[in-house]
Design a protein around this motif. Structure first.
Motif, PDB file in Angstrom:
ATOM      1  N   ARG A   1      -8.071   4.742  -6.265  1.00  0.00           N
ATOM      2  CA  ARG A   1      -9.055   4.635  -5.196  1.00  0.00           C
ATOM      3  C   ARG A   1      -8.689   5.588  -4.068  1.00  0.00           C
ATOM      4  O   ARG A   1      -8.144   5.197  -3.054  1.00  0.00           O
ATOM      5  CB  ARG A   1      -9.127   3.191  -4.689  1.00  0.00           C
ATOM      6  N   GLN A   2      -8.934   6.841  -4.283  1.00  0.00           N
ATOM      7  CA  GLN A   2      -8.600   7.828  -3.275  1.00  0.00           C
ATOM      8  C   GLN A   2      -9.502   7.654  -2.051  1.00  0.00           C
ATOM      9  O   GLN A   2     -10.671   7.297  -2.171  1.00  0.00           O
ATOM     10  CB  GLN A   2      -8.752   9.232  -3.846  1.00  0.00           C
TER      11      GLN A   2
ATOM     12  N   PHE B   1     -16.372   6.666   0.474  1.00  0.00           N
ATOM     13  CA  PHE B   1     -15.848   5.342   0.178  1.00  0.00           C
ATOM     14  C   PHE B   1     -15.421   4.608   1.447  1.00  0.00           C
ATOM     15  O   PHE B   1     -15.609   3.395   1.572  1.00  0.00           O
ATOM     16  CB  PHE B   1     -14.661   5.451  -0.778  1.00  0.00           C
ATOM     17  N   LEU B   2     -14.835   5.328   2.380  1.00  0.00           N
ATOM     18  CA  LEU B   2     -14.376   4.709   3.629  1.00  0.00           C
ATOM     19  C   LEU B   2     -15.549   4.121   4.401  1.00  0.00           C
ATOM     20  O   LEU B   2     -15.501   2.974   4.855  1.00  0.00           O
ATOM     21  CB  LEU B   2     -13.639   5.738   4.486  1.00  0.00           C
TER      22      LEU B   2
ATOM     23  N   ASP C   1     -10.794   7.832  11.289  1.00  0.00           N
ATOM     24  CA  ASP C   1      -9.735   7.738  12.306  1.00  0.00           C
ATOM     25  C   ASP C   1      -8.490   7.121  11.695  1.00  0.00           C
ATOM     26  O   ASP C   1      -8.571   6.152  10.928  1.00  0.00           O
ATOM     27  CB  ASP C   1     -10.180   6.891  13.492  1.00  0.00           C
ATOM     28  N   HIS C   2      -7.351   7.667  12.017  1.00  0.00           N
ATOM     29  CA  HIS C   2      -6.070   7.131  11.561  1.00  0.00           C
ATOM     30  C   HIS C   2      -5.505   6.233  12.653  1.00  0.00           C
ATOM     31  O   HIS C   2      -5.300   6.687  13.787  1.00  0.00           O
ATOM     32  CB  HIS C   2      -5.089   8.264  11.255  1.00  0.00           C
TER      33      HIS C   2
ATOM     34  N   ASN D   1      -2.359   8.847   5.213  1.00  0.00           N
ATOM     35  CA  ASN D   1      -3.783   8.893   4.919  1.00  0.00           C
ATOM     36  C   ASN D   1      -4.105   7.911   3.791  1.00  0.00           C
ATOM     37  O   ASN D   1      -4.609   8.291   2.744  1.00  0.00           O
ATOM     38  CB  ASN D   1      -4.198  10.318   4.527  1.00  0.00           C
ATOM     39  N   ASP D   2      -3.765   6.631   4.009  1.00  0.00           N
ATOM     40  CA  ASP D   2      -4.071   5.635   2.991  1.00  0.00           C
ATOM     41  C   ASP D   2      -4.987   4.566   3.578  1.00  0.00           C
ATOM     42  O   ASP D   2      -5.251   4.531   4.781  1.00  0.00           O
ATOM     43  CB  ASP D   2      -2.792   5.010   2.409  1.00  0.00           C
ATOM     44  N   TRP D   3      -5.470   3.682   2.708  1.00  0.00           N
ATOM     45  CA  TRP D   3      -6.504   2.720   3.098  1.00  0.00           C
ATOM     46  C   TRP D   3      -6.100   1.813   4.252  1.00  0.00           C
ATOM     47  O   TRP D   3      -6.938   1.429   5.058  1.00  0.00           O
ATOM     48  CB  TRP D   3      -6.886   1.870   1.894  1.00  0.00           C
TER      49      TRP D   3
END
Length: 213
Positions: free
Chosen positions: A92-93, A98-99, A126-127, A137-139
């Motif tokens: 699930r990149q 998707f975000l 946004d991180h 940079n992950d979920w």
């Protein structure tokens, strides 16, 4: 290709029915274990079947795809003939498509939806912990933010500026991602229910209903 179907559309296949041209949507690809993997373009699904790398599990009984050498039913669900091990980090990149679907197209800071944004505003990624400060940079570290909120937060932590997301960011379920790309047909939904259960399928149906409202 014959006059009633063509394979000249890079996004899929166009089939002629009763004087109309309709675009065939994607195909649900299952692993050899019947685990739903992803949605693939129709052209890709046909190639996998022709090459013997997949078999048709479900097909549209009313439509076929014809070429000069063969005629085959239009697949709705295919199953890989060999089990493919997919590392979890590749399952699930994080993509904006998707975000935004996970966060229901809503800024997680001000609560505005995509439809409520002004012409020059847009949804962005946004991180929570900025990349410049060691964030990943992950979920669990990314949320949907409108461009003004993203600019306001800048490279600060939520605790430093008092901007906290409305919901706790988590990795979305496969069905949420498949819905984000292309809604499942009733036939494809049966395999989501088979592998993940009716409760997960109900969640995706709720997402679709809320997206329409």
């Amino acid at each position: 290709m014959s006059s009633d179907s063509r394979m000249d559309d890079p996004a899929g296949v166009r089939v002629r029915t009763e004087g109309e041209v309709c675009v065939i949507l994607g195909c649900l690809a299952l692993n050899a274990s019947f685990e739903p993997l992803t949605m693939v373009p129709m052209r890709r699904a046909l190639r996998l079947v022709i090459d013997g790398k997949a078999e048709i599990v479900e097909a549209d009984p009313d439509r076929v795809v014809r070429s000069e050498r063969l005629t085959m039913p239009r697949p709705a669900v295919i199953r890989l003939t060999k089990f493919i091990h997919v590392p979890r980090r590749f399952r699930r990149q994080v993509t904006n498509t998707f975000l935004f679907a996970r966060d229901r197209y809503r800024c997680q800071y001000c609560g505005r939806t995509q439809a409520e944004l002004r012409p020059r505003e847009s949804l962005t990624r946004d991180h929570l912990v900025p990349l410049s400060r060691g964030g990943s940079n992950d979920w669990s570290n990314v949320v949907t933010a409108c461009s003004p909120c993203n600019t306001r937060k800048s490279n600060r932590l939520p605790s430093e500026i008092g901007m906290h997301p409305m919901t706790h960011p988590v990795e979305p379920h496969f069905v949420h991602l498949s819905w984000a790309v292309r809604r499942l047909t009733p036939t494809q939904a049966r395999y989501i229910r088979l592998f993940y259960g009716a409760e997960v399928l109900h969640q995706i149906e709720e997402l679709e209903g809320k997206h329409k409202t």
